[in-house]
Design a protein around this motif. Sequence first.
Motif, PDB file in Angstrom:
ATOM      1  N   ARG A   1       0.819  -1.212   0.000  1.00  0.00           N
ATOM      2  CA  ARG A   1       0.000   0.000   0.000  1.00  0.00           C
ATOM      3  C   ARG A   1       0.851   1.259   0.000  1.00  0.00           C
ATOM      4  NH1 ARG A   1      -3.288  -3.215  -0.634  1.00  0.00           N
ATOM      5  NH2 ARG A   1      -5.285  -3.553   0.376  1.00  0.00           N
ATOM      6  N   SER A   2       1.920   1.244  -0.736  1.00  0.00           N
ATOM      7  CA  SER A   2       2.706   2.467  -0.802  1.00  0.00           C
ATOM      8  C   SER A   2       3.602   2.428  -2.028  1.00  0.00           C
ATOM      9  CB  SER A   2       3.579   2.605   0.442  1.00  0.00           C
ATOM     10  OG  SER A   2       4.621   1.668   0.369  1.00  0.00           O
ATOM     11  N   ALA A   3       4.285   3.548  -2.269  1.00  0.00           N
ATOM     12  CA  ALA A   3       5.260   3.578  -3.354  1.00  0.00           C
ATOM     13  C   ALA A   3       6.658   3.490  -2.772  1.00  0.00           C
ATOM     14  CB  ALA A   3       5.097   4.866  -4.156  1.00  0.00           C
TER      15      ALA A   3
ATOM     16  N   ALA B   1      -4.159 -18.228  10.707  1.00  0.00           N
ATOM     17  CA  ALA B   1      -3.181 -17.519  11.518  1.00  0.00           C
ATOM     18  C   ALA B   1      -2.029 -17.029  10.659  1.00  0.00           C
ATOM     19  CB  ALA B   1      -2.652 -18.457  12.598  1.00  0.00           C
ATOM     20  N   PRO B   2      -1.476 -15.871  10.973  1.00  0.00           N
ATOM     21  CA  PRO B   2      -0.291 -15.435  10.245  1.00  0.00           C
ATOM     22  C   PRO B   2       0.900 -16.305  10.650  1.00  0.00           C
ATOM     23  CG  PRO B   2      -0.847 -13.853  11.956  1.00  0.00           C
ATOM     24  CD  PRO B   2      -1.908 -14.880  11.981  1.00  0.00           C
ATOM     25  N   GLU B   3       1.612 -16.801   9.685  1.00  0.00           N
ATOM     26  CA  GLU B   3       2.756 -17.651   9.978  1.00  0.00           C
ATOM     27  C   GLU B   3       3.905 -17.297   9.053  1.00  0.00           C
ATOM     28  OE1 GLU B   3       1.037 -21.512   9.587  1.00  0.00           O
ATOM     29  OE2 GLU B   3       0.864 -21.770  11.755  1.00  0.00           O
TER      30      GLU B   3
ATOM     31  N   SER C   1       4.955  -5.165  -7.403  1.00  0.00           N
ATOM     32  CA  SER C   1       4.187  -4.350  -6.475  1.00  0.00           C
ATOM     33  C   SER C   1       2.773  -4.889  -6.397  1.00  0.00           C
ATOM     34  CB  SER C   1       4.157  -2.903  -6.965  1.00  0.00           C
ATOM     35  OG  SER C   1       3.161  -2.193  -6.274  1.00  0.00           O
TER      36      SER C   1
ATOM     37  N   ARG D   1       3.026 -15.116  17.516  1.00  0.00           N
ATOM     38  CA  ARG D   1       2.472 -15.045  18.875  1.00  0.00           C
ATOM     39  C   ARG D   1       3.143 -16.038  19.801  1.00  0.00           C
ATOM     40  NH1 ARG D   1      -3.486 -16.190  16.994  1.00  0.00           N
ATOM     41  NH2 ARG D   1      -2.274 -17.661  15.754  1.00  0.00           N
TER      42      ARG D   1
ATOM     43  N   GLN E   1      -2.176  -2.692   8.687  1.00  0.00           N
ATOM     44  CA  GLN E   1      -1.938  -1.499   9.496  1.00  0.00           C
ATOM     45  C   GLN E   1      -0.522  -1.496  10.042  1.00  0.00           C
ATOM     46  OE1 GLN E   1      -4.493  -3.535  10.043  1.00  0.00           O
ATOM     47  NE2 GLN E   1      -6.344  -2.329   9.669  1.00  0.00           N
ATOM     48  N   GLN E   2      -0.059  -2.684  10.460  1.00  0.00           N
ATOM     49  CA  GLN E   2       1.242  -2.710  11.115  1.00  0.00           C
ATOM     50  C   GLN E   2       2.383  -2.707  10.111  1.00  0.00           C
ATOM     51  OE1 GLN E   2       0.670  -6.249  13.395  1.00  0.00           O
ATOM     52  NE2 GLN E   2       0.386  -5.083  15.269  1.00  0.00           N
ATOM     53  N   ARG E   3       2.268  -3.527   9.083  1.00  0.00           N
ATOM     54  CA  ARG E   3       3.319  -3.634   8.078  1.00  0.00           C
ATOM     55  C   ARG E   3       4.692  -3.864   8.707  1.00  0.00           C
ATOM     56  NH1 ARG E   3       1.995   1.079   3.779  1.00  0.00           N
ATOM     57  NH2 ARG E   3       1.415   2.229   5.643  1.00  0.00           N
TER      58      ARG E   3
ATOM     59  N   SER F   1      -0.135  -7.521   9.362  1.00  0.00           N
ATOM     60  CA  SER F   1      -1.397  -6.902   8.962  1.00  0.00           C
ATOM     61  C   SER F   1      -1.120  -5.624   8.183  1.00  0.00           C
ATOM     62  CB  SER F   1      -2.212  -6.561  10.204  1.00  0.00           C
ATOM     63  OG  SER F   1      -1.527  -5.539  10.906  1.00  0.00           O
TER      64      SER F   1
ATOM     65  N   ASP G   1       0.268  -3.317  -5.512  1.00  0.00           N
ATOM     66  CA  ASP G   1      -0.726  -2.263  -5.699  1.00  0.00           C
ATOM     67  C   ASP G   1      -0.809  -1.748  -7.118  1.00  0.00           C
ATOM     68  OD1 ASP G   1       0.856  -1.314  -2.782  1.00  0.00           O
ATOM     69  OD2 ASP G   1      -1.172  -2.139  -2.856  1.00  0.00           O
TER      70      ASP G   1
END
Lengths: 360, 409
Positions: free
Chosen positions: A32-34, A132-134, A333, A150, A82-84, A80, A335
């Motif tokens: 989500r960015s350049a 779950a993220p792994e 990319s 976790r 938001q966290q990236r 996630s 995006d």
Amino acid sequence: MSAVLGAERPQVVSHVQQALSYTVFDCKWVPRSARLLCLGSAARGTGVLQLYELHGARLELLREIEKPKPIKCGTFGATSLQQRYLATGDFDGNLNIWNLEAPEIPVYSVKGHKEIINSIDGVGGLGIGEGAPEIVTGSRDGTVKVWDPRQNDTPVASMEPVQGESKRDCWTVAFGNAYNQEERVVCAGYDNGDIKLFDLKTMSLQWETNIKNGVCSVEFDRKDINMNKLVATSLEGKFHVFDMRTQHPTKGFASVSEKAQKSTIWQVRHLPQNRDIFMTSGGSGSLHLWKYEYPAQRSKKDSEGSEMGVAGSLSLLQNVTLSTQPISSLDWSPDKKGLCVCGSFDQTVRVLIVTKLNKI
Amino acid sequence: MTHPYREGSTFSGLLQSSTVDTKQISSVSIPPFLFEAILYAPIDDTNSTAKIGNGNIFFTLYKKEPALWDSLTLANADKEKLQYLRENAVLKAQEKAKEETEAKKITKQEHKKYALEATMKLEEAERKRIEALKEKERQKVAKELELWKNQQKDSDKYKSIQKKEELHQEIEPLEERKNEKMNKTRIPNEGSSKTRLKSTRGHGSCSIFSQNLKEEQLPAPRVAATIKVNFTPRVFPTALRESRVAEEEEWLHKQAEARRIINSDLSELEDLKEEEKNPDWLKDKGNKMFAMGDYLGAVNAYNLAVRLNNKLPLLYLNRAACHLKLRNLHKAIEDSSKALELLTPPVPDNENARVKAHVRRGTAFCQLELYTEGLQDYEAALKIDPRNKILEKDAEKIRHLIQGTMQSS
């Protein structure tokens, strides 16, 4: 750049070239960015993380972070949106997860392996897929380990050599088949040509094969769907595309192989927006853009009545030589369709744009 | 003047005839006839023509100098003059022909050059056109990228603003509630903060905390398990390459055979103990003796080992080292050569051994003052292991020595 313009073939346009003062081992787009991230090893023997932003026709360095050990690979796959957070594997076998806003102390850290972590992949993050993220890491010590951010210190799954067996270097790992919360597979490629598919739901070896050349890179076309295709690249310029939808009890998966470049094919990366297009990068500094075409019938019955897969065909859409040194890392990319970054051993990172992908 | 010629002479017949209007002679030859006229004065031969047709030959001759001629032909032409004029004429004709061909050649070349330049120009134009198209493509793509990037920035900004607003909205009611609680009861600070958190959990729709909720929806970490893995066997520690497989197989085959072969020399061997019949044990013994400085003993051990099994390259290699120490230079060379013979095909596995063999042989040559052979071996060793600094230095030394001896002799 080759190829005749005027035809509808995609063109690989070199947009920006940036010379670096260290060896770059991996380059990744920040979702989500350049912005893009370069990971590598400085001449002093320390690790370097550089964050760049695309500004017109050049890259602007936003941040440079130095770490005690050289960094070999990284992924955003398990974090996630938001966290990236970035997960990295370094030359010492440490797996670290960093918050790039506060990179002094890792969010998660474990000495996962006894030797260099050659390859890393993440799943379950970025809003892609379920479960779950792994993070999975493959190392020169012959083991493949799956980590859950976790759970500290111990992996949630470990694929190790049998007691007494001499180990082979694991060169590449990839997640796949993560279409619901339970299902997940890990594919690992080793230097003796072995490819092994581990099913994490049943914690067993689902399939293995040997492609006669050390396996440099494996990738599923999409991580978050029912396994569809797997591309495995190897030394000596060969790569294989396996059709993963039909597994035959003895013959395994059907495949088609192609010998493209005279040298090692270092990486394969599928276009996130079209799972039938992928790019391979080679030891001769060249990039090849391929398209896979499905056969009329994807499976057929063999003489005993069991289902057997049918492999399709490959066509080369474009190729271009950018460097004299191997292009060791490649990332599309997620995006912007067609935007990709590649890093090569001539200490250069290049941002490329592949055009006309819509017309395929 | 009319001149009859053979009836039925075709055009080709005419082509075969030759008409020469040189400066002073006009001659036509249509075999078997020949017409020749020596004119009074020179004519302009380039503009004059002779037309042959219809049983007639028409000469159209232009005088070089406009003047009145006494007669058409020279009346008193003596034989010599005739001869001279004729030869001249022929020569001149030849020259003219030559000049014409020259002129033709030159024009042809010029035409070629012109054609080449024209094609080059066309290709240049084509190339420029393609370049221009590519540039346009590049710029278009760059513009799109900029646009997309700005969109990204804007959406990021928007998101962060949203976040701030929501945070703000969150804090306000919290502040109010906190104040209320403080007023109502005397709860210690930790208590109030706990209640604050609890009350927000109750809302459960804020962006900041939605993450926590999502985490709760995620499945628990997997139950740890191990999968045991078997690898396709491979003897060599290097990666598998198809192109090297044949060589590697050969080497392995040789090694396997070498171990199996045991030369039997029956009578003498009966005296030996069991372990002394094992070439590997003998090799180890030899190595230990070498390490302690007992070179003769080591040579004996290796000799016995070789009698038992003469296909193990390492035996010869180590014996060569002993011979070097004992200054048996010729024997050292022999043994190193034998070792190298056995170390084929060259694979990464036997690299170290090959480097050592070359170095030992090279040293022996140098000590025999055969410096060029010695240098050859050092260079071979460097080829296998280019990063070895000691080898490089030694090779340099030998080169200097060679140059020294060449200069002095």
